[in-house]
Design a protein around this motif. Sequence first.
Motif, short mmCIF file in Angstrom:
data_model
loop_
_atom_site.label_atom_id
_atom_site.label_comp_id
_atom_site.label_asym_id
_atom_site.label_seq_id
_atom_site.Cartn_x
_atom_site.Cartn_y
_atom_site.Cartn_z
N LYS A 177 0.83 -1.22 0.00
CA LYS A 177 0.00 0.00 0.00
C LYS A 177 0.86 1.27 0.00
O LYS A 177 0.33 2.37 0.01
N GLY A 178 2.19 1.10 0.02
CA GLY A 178 3.08 2.26 0.04
C GLY A 178 3.35 2.80 1.43
O GLY A 178 3.93 3.88 1.57
N PRO A 224 9.06 1.16 1.70
CA PRO A 224 8.85 0.65 0.33
C PRO A 224 9.94 1.15 -0.62
O PRO A 224 10.46 2.25 -0.47
N ILE A 225 10.30 0.31 -1.58
CA ILE A 225 11.20 0.70 -2.67
C ILE A 225 10.34 0.93 -3.90
O ILE A 225 9.54 0.08 -4.28
N ARG A 226 10.50 2.10 -4.53
CA ARG A 226 9.67 2.45 -5.69
C ARG A 226 10.49 2.42 -6.96
O ARG A 226 11.66 2.75 -6.98
N GLU A 253 8.60 4.48 -12.33
CA GLU A 253 7.26 5.03 -12.53
C GLU A 253 6.54 5.30 -11.22
O GLU A 253 5.39 5.73 -11.22
N GLY A 254 7.20 5.07 -10.11
CA GLY A 254 6.60 5.40 -8.81
C GLY A 254 5.92 4.27 -8.10
O GLY A 254 5.52 4.41 -6.94
N GLY A 255 5.74 3.13 -8.77
CA GLY A 255 5.09 2.01 -8.14
C GLY A 255 6.01 1.30 -7.16
O GLY A 255 7.23 1.34 -7.28
#
Length: 492
Positions: free
Chosen positions: A223-224, A250-252, A255-257
């Motif tokens: 969920k970030g 979180p590692i993104r 594209e930011g996901g």
Amino acid sequence: MMPDRVIFGEDWTPYDMLPVGIIVIRQDYTILSWNDCIADWTGIPKRSMVGLNLRERFPHLDKPLYLTRIAQVFSGGPAVIFSSHFHPHFIPAALQTGELRVQSTTVVPVVAGDGFLAMIVIEDITDLSRQVRAFREMKNVAECELEERKKAEEQALRLAAIVESSDDAIVGKTLDGIITSWNPGAERLYGYAAGEVLGKSLAILLPPDRSDDLPVVLARIRKGESISHYQTRRKTKDGRILDISLTVSPIRGIEGGVTGASSIARNITETKRMEEVLQQANKKLNLLNSITRHDILNQLMGLRAYLELSKECAKEPLFIEYIRKEEQAAENIGKQIEFTRSYQDIGVKSPAWQNLPSTIREAIDTLDIKQVALEIDLPQIEIFADPLLQRVFYNLVENAVRHGEILTTVRFRLEDKPGRCVLICEDDGVGVPAGVKEQIFKREYFDNTGFGLYLSREILSMTGISIRETGKPGQGARFEIAIPRSAFRSLS
């Protein structure tokens, strides 16, 4: 990449399919092949060129600059490149706009029996040349970006060095919990070498009573969300169970996901043991304090009873005055004893994240605020504070009701400041006199305000939170509670 040599074949038609100009010539410059692409560019058909001398058709190629270098190819030497910068129009060919195509030309030797032919390969880089000119205008921007990238790479190297040298266990993982990185700190903490765990599930570190940890943590990461200072347990290679403090982020991707997670684990086993020892010691001390306090209060009760009897027997005014002072001293002793009851609980339990609006409401629920309106204009945030935080808000509102005189409203609101947020508690009572704004937080001032504000400052200071009074006399009290960034977080 252009080959160093090409083997001669009788059929040149396959080169017609290529999107580059192809010309094959003998050592005497007789044209053997003129492919469709060069024919289309120049508007000269193949049948008009095959068999002709290339130098006669394009006289500029008869210069020593070209002849000497191409002669190396006929001798079986390496391929020769005529760059677009110095030779942009090896075979002049115009676009529909009349502009000549910008060309990059390579001459490659072709094995033919005991000798060599020359294959001239011409690429149309007109669009590329235009882009280069446009890019030159962006040179300064590009140099700045390059410098920023260099700094970013240096920062990445520094961070990598920190990870490698850290005593904490730093572990990378996929969203399925598969281990992707494992620093030396993790090797020391858990006992596994990197080669033993890379590609395996983090479940190998979970003791039986923590089997639900991994799914819960990964669900929040997907969920970030980030997880800070989560106290849990992990199992080492040799079966020991460790208490750890876990922070997961979180590692993104580009594209930011969220593509994975990074966790930092710190061994707090010894700290937990020390905490347990201290808690046991505190329990014993508190028990001793309670017994001592109970005994002293019982003695005070007896003393007050004897003082009452003394008052009945005393006739002279001087003795009556002495007794009054003795009663006042006994009263002060009682207050001091009650103060120790409140103070002994500060810092006994570990600080925790507490919902700010809910904590204020729960604190006020036990207080009779009469006709005073309470306004709580706060977002949903949590602050990291001693479990006695409720006592702070109880004291602030209780003092306002008791000393405000003309009080009608108590308001809580939040102000965002650089590096901190400030919780404001303000009212519309008579306010605090200018000369005692700092004294009200001192224990010696209890005759006027009780120990409430002194205790409040002590409770808040346990996690770096400060409090001060900034209201204007006659316009109401205004308490500013400064909360550092590390001690609050938004729930929205």
